[in-house]
Write a protein that holds these residues in place. Structure first.
Motif, short mmCIF file in Angstrom:
data_model
loop_
_atom_site.label_atom_id
_atom_site.label_comp_id
_atom_site.label_asym_id
_atom_site.label_seq_id
_atom_site.Cartn_x
_atom_site.Cartn_y
_atom_site.Cartn_z
N ILE A 62 0.44 -1.32 -0.14
CA ILE A 62 0.10 0.01 0.62
C ILE A 62 0.94 1.04 -0.18
O ILE A 62 1.56 0.79 0.33
CB ILE A 62 -1.11 -0.40 0.87
CG1 ILE A 62 -0.26 -0.44 2.18
CG2 ILE A 62 -1.75 -0.86 0.88
CD1 ILE A 62 -0.99 0.19 4.09
N ARG A 63 0.04 2.10 -0.10
CA ARG A 63 0.51 3.65 -0.50
C ARG A 63 1.65 3.92 1.36
O ARG A 63 0.89 3.69 1.97
CB ARG A 63 0.14 4.57 -0.73
CG ARG A 63 0.47 4.13 -2.48
CD ARG A 63 0.30 5.84 -3.41
NE ARG A 63 0.18 5.44 -4.63
CZ ARG A 63 -0.86 6.02 -5.79
NH1 ARG A 63 -2.07 6.87 -5.02
NH2 ARG A 63 -0.66 5.42 -6.99
N SER A 64 2.78 4.32 1.39
CA SER A 64 3.25 4.64 2.83
C SER A 64 2.94 6.40 3.19
O SER A 64 3.28 7.19 2.21
CB SER A 64 4.36 4.91 2.80
OG SER A 64 4.86 4.87 4.15
N SER A 65 2.50 6.56 4.01
CA SER A 65 2.74 8.37 4.72
C SER A 65 4.17 8.76 5.28
O SER A 65 4.50 7.46 5.17
CB SER A 65 1.18 8.33 5.44
OG SER A 65 1.99 7.56 6.98
N GLY A 66 4.37 9.16 4.84
CA GLY A 66 5.42 9.74 5.86
C GLY A 66 6.50 10.39 4.30
O GLY A 66 5.74 10.79 3.58
N PRO A 67 7.86 10.21 4.61
CA PRO A 67 8.93 11.16 3.89
C PRO A 67 8.81 10.04 2.87
O PRO A 67 8.43 8.74 2.90
CB PRO A 67 10.29 10.83 4.59
CG PRO A 67 9.89 10.15 5.44
CD PRO A 67 8.67 10.21 6.25
N GLY A 68 9.20 11.05 1.65
CA GLY A 68 9.79 9.67 0.14
C GLY A 68 10.06 10.43 -0.90
O GLY A 68 9.87 10.21 -1.92
N GLY A 69 9.22 11.90 -0.71
CA GLY A 69 9.47 13.21 -1.27
C GLY A 69 8.38 12.48 -2.59
O GLY A 69 7.21 12.53 -2.40
N GLN A 70 9.37 13.01 -4.05
CA GLN A 70 8.06 12.77 -5.44
C GLN A 70 7.85 11.22 -5.05
O GLN A 70 6.13 10.86 -5.72
CB GLN A 70 8.89 13.09 -5.98
CG GLN A 70 9.04 14.73 -6.11
CD GLN A 70 9.92 15.18 -7.68
OE1 GLN A 70 10.00 14.00 -8.39
NE2 GLN A 70 10.13 16.81 -8.06
N ASN A 71 8.28 10.48 -4.84
CA ASN A 71 8.01 9.02 -4.80
C ASN A 71 6.43 8.46 -4.20
O ASN A 71 6.00 7.77 -4.54
CB ASN A 71 9.31 8.58 -3.98
CG ASN A 71 9.80 7.18 -4.80
OD1 ASN A 71 9.32 7.61 -6.44
ND2 ASN A 71 10.65 6.47 -4.49
N VAL B 244 4.33 5.45 -5.17
CA VAL B 244 5.09 3.79 -5.16
C VAL B 244 4.69 2.81 -4.14
O VAL B 244 4.43 4.11 -2.91
CB VAL B 244 7.08 3.99 -5.30
CG1 VAL B 244 7.38 2.80 -5.05
CG2 VAL B 244 7.69 4.30 -6.32
N GLU B 245 3.94 2.21 -4.05
CA GLU B 245 3.91 1.13 -2.76
C GLU B 245 5.07 0.79 -2.31
O GLU B 245 4.81 -0.37 -2.91
CB GLU B 245 2.72 0.98 -3.38
CG GLU B 245 1.44 1.24 -4.08
CD GLU B 245 0.42 0.12 -4.63
OE1 GLU B 245 0.70 -0.53 -4.45
OE2 GLU B 245 -0.24 0.97 -4.95
#
Length: 141
Positions: free
Chosen positions: A20-29, A33-34
């Motif tokens: 599933i899609r994650s919340s929090g840091p990751g920028g544009q990703n 991305v799941e």
């Protein structure tokens, strides 16, 4: 096969993973991305999990366990899918290991006669101290 203890093994087929899609840091990703992993383990239907261990697992897992006996773990600490998979699997293994530990039986005990006597003596001493407190009268000067 995933080894929990020397006696308990879990087959990989008993574990369902969904991403599933994650919340929090990751920028544009983060929106594309799941990376978060939701791990489902049907503990009630597992033939390799003893009934006593299952009962302790239900108590330890709390809200992570559904009424149907499915343990749901979600891992989204890391930015990569692989690291989240490993984290969720490690959490599952540690939960089951914790459930394999049989709690120590507590044998109820009674206080000894001497401890009862000491308690009563302390109570009378304390009561005497409190009895001496109070208003000061003119005769006490």
């Amino acid at each position: 096969m995933i080894q929990i203890t020397p006696q308990i093994f879990i087959h990989e087929d008993e574990i369902e993973e969904s991403f599933i899609r994650s919340s929090g840091p990751g920028g544009q990703n983060v929106n594309k991305v799941e990376t978060a992993v939701q791990l489902r383990f049907k503990a009630k239907e597992s033939p390799n999990l003893p009934h006593a261990v299952y009962n302790r697992l239900v108590r330890i897992a709390g809200q992570k366990m559904t009424k149907e006996g499915v343990l749901i773990l979600t891992a989204s600490e890391f930015r990569s899918q692989d690291r989240n998979r490993k984290a969720a699997l490690e959490r599952l293994v540690s939960l089951i290991r914790e459930a394999t530990v049989v709690p120590k039986y507590r044998r109820p005990t009674k206080p000894t006669y001497s401890s009862k006597q000491k308690r009563m003596e302390k109570k009378t001493q304390r009561g005497a101290i409190k009895k001496n407190r109070g208003r000061v009268s003119r005769s006490d000067y």
